[in-house]
Design an enzyme around this catalytic site. Structure first.
Site, PDB file in Angstrom:
ATOM      1  CG  ASP A 269       5.719   3.964   0.425  1.00 16.86           C
ATOM      2  OD1 ASP A 269       4.636   3.555   0.059  1.00 16.86           O
ATOM      3  OD2 ASP A 269       6.377   4.247   1.206  1.00 16.86           O
TER       4      ASP A 269
ATOM      5  CE  LYS B 187       2.931   4.827   7.820  1.00 14.32           C
ATOM      6  NZ  LYS B 187       1.678   4.454   8.517  1.00 14.32           N
TER       7      LYS B 187
ATOM      8  CE1 TYR C 144      -2.230   3.153   2.608  1.00 12.84           C
ATOM      9  CE2 TYR C 144      -3.669   2.669   0.879  1.00 12.84           C
ATOM     10  CZ  TYR C 144      -3.304   3.616   1.885  1.00 12.84           C
ATOM     11  OH  TYR C 144      -4.001   4.609   2.286  1.00 12.84           O
TER      12      TYR C 144
END
Ligand code: KE4
Length: 426
Positions: A237, A265, A142
């Site tokens: 990613d 994050k 994702y």
């Protein structure tokens, strides 16, 4: 009705599903979400006075735990000077210098406000730089909710994808090819058939969004070689793995350098920050220097930058990662022992302080393997752990995170709780 339930009822009247991000709604585990009152260190407290040891850590950002004093102090100090300017600040330069010094492949970096923005922008840059349109991604990985990445595998291995969300045009989904994670042969097949059309391969170098699935030996090196040979870009990613599995991310841990990297994050320390970056000749194609446009009102926000800088300052100490590795290994061992004792099929995958216990026989090396998990049993386990004061990810297909705020006793408590919870009866 307790306070969480009454808040959830009110929330559902004005917010879709009562939450501002779907996974928070507990639909993957059943039941209703608790509402948070506050958190500190490794503990999170709900509005009904219950306390939990938090092994979710806000889905990854809180590697230092909640309300880390240095982070709170930095944010408060920054807020007193103003909260947003729409003009450059020294902090943005310092954070960009820290990130590019830490991440081997990044000469330059652009700050944005979420991992989604980072991945969306990296894809656009790859398409602009290569003048190609096709993207390759992996089943179960994702990369945020940009249209080109909300897709699912088409019928055959090398066929174009189908939309995996309402509102994604089939014509756009057809520009993405989806293949199994860890399947280098499938990637090589796609490049044999479509190499000249492929702008980039985007991958979570350690998958976190199907549950934790490490790259098998040779997989990341293979992606590097096949993309380089075809003139396509390799995008890592690292929104989860960046500063998580090593200070320099998965690319430092595994020694493979992508062309572009997405971050998020941890670099925001719990405030909204994302970033994308890579080689200078690529990043100099981004506006205002080049033709690839990307912008953001709150990009490089001074409060988020202050939280990120305070977090990375603590993470510069290698001893932090040594401790995260030790605590992660102990938790992995405790979960495994619990499952063996209860004679429950549990496969624990771990990289550093991110791990997942899959309720199925192993190995779990891709999304098809992860989907063999008994998700109903995971739901029972999740609630049994919650009842024992341990908060995990509300989905089998997510990661558990250990933070620098967790103590040995916290991990022992989780292992002891798991010894009972893995066998929670239907
Ligand atoms: P955000 O837009 O949520 O900041 O980042 C998107 C993203 C991009 N890349 C990776 C590897 C990610 O894991 C994410 C977001 N992760 C999810 C759960 N693993 C965030 C939780 C949520 O969606 O609420």
């Amino acid at each position: 009705m307790n306070r969480s339930d009454s808040l959830f009822a009110a929330a559902q009247r004005v917010i879709p599903g009562g939450v501002n991000s779907p996974v928070r709604a507990f639909r993957g585990v059943g039941g209703r979400p608790f509402f948070v009152d506050r958190a500190a260190g490794a503990r999170i407290f709900d509005v009904d006075g219950n306390a939990y040891i938090d092994f979710l850590g806000s889905w990854g950002p809180l590697i230092l735990g909640h309300a880390a004093p240095a982070v709170v102090e930095a944010v408060v100090t920054a807020a007193r000077r103003g909260t947003s300017y729409g003009a450059p600040t020294e902090g943005e330069v310092e954070l960009a210098e820290r990130i590019t010094a830490a991440v081997p492949s990044m000469d330059m970096v652009r700050l944005v406000s979420s991992g989604t923005e980072a991945a969306m922008s990296a894809i656009r840059l790859a398409r602009g730089a290569t003048r190609r349109d096709v993207i390759v991604k992996f089943d179960g990985c994702y990369h945020g909710h940009a249209d080109s990445l909300l897709v699912k595998a088409g019928s055959g291995g090398a066929t174009f994808s189908l939309p995996d969300s309402g509102g994604v045009p089939a014509s756009l989904a057809r520009l993405t090819v989806t293949v199994p994670f860890n399947d280098l042969a499938a990637v090589q097949r796609v490049f044999r058939e479509r190499g000249a059309e492929i702008a980039a391969v985007i991958v979570e170098p350690v998958a976190g969004n199907m549950g934790v699935v490490p790259p098998q030996s040779g997989f990341l090196d293979g992606l590097r070689a096949v993309t380089r040979d075809a003139g396509a870009l390799l995008i890592f990613d690292e929104v989860i793995t960046g500063f998580r599995v090593a200070y320099g991310g998965a690319q430092q841990r595994y020694g493979v350098q992508p062309d572009l990297t997405c971050l998020g994050k941890i670099i925001g320390g719990g405030l909204p920050v994302g970033a994308y970056g890579g080689r200078r000749e690529l990043m100099e194609q981004v506006a205002p220097l080049g033709t690839v446009y990307q912008a953001g009102t709150l990009s490089g926000n001074p409060l988020a930058v202050a939280a990120g800088l305070a977090t990375l300052t603590v993470l510069r100490d290698p001893a932090v990662y040594d401790r995260l590795e030790r605590l992660g290994a102990r938790l992995e061992e405790g979960l495994g022992a619990a499952a063996r004792k209860a004679d429950v099929a549990l496969t624990v995958n771990r990289v550093g302080s991110m791990l997942t216990g899959f309720f199925c026989a192993g190995p779990v090396t891709d999304y098809a393997g992860a989907k063999r998990s008994d998700t109903a049993r995971y739901g029972r386990y999740f609630h049994a752990m919650l009842a024992r004061g341990v908060f995990l990810a509300a989905s089998q297909f997510e990661a558990t995170f250990v933070s620098a705020a967790h103590s040995d006793a916290d991990v022992e408590h989780a292992a002891a709780a798991a010894a009972e919870a893995v066998a929670a009866p239907a």
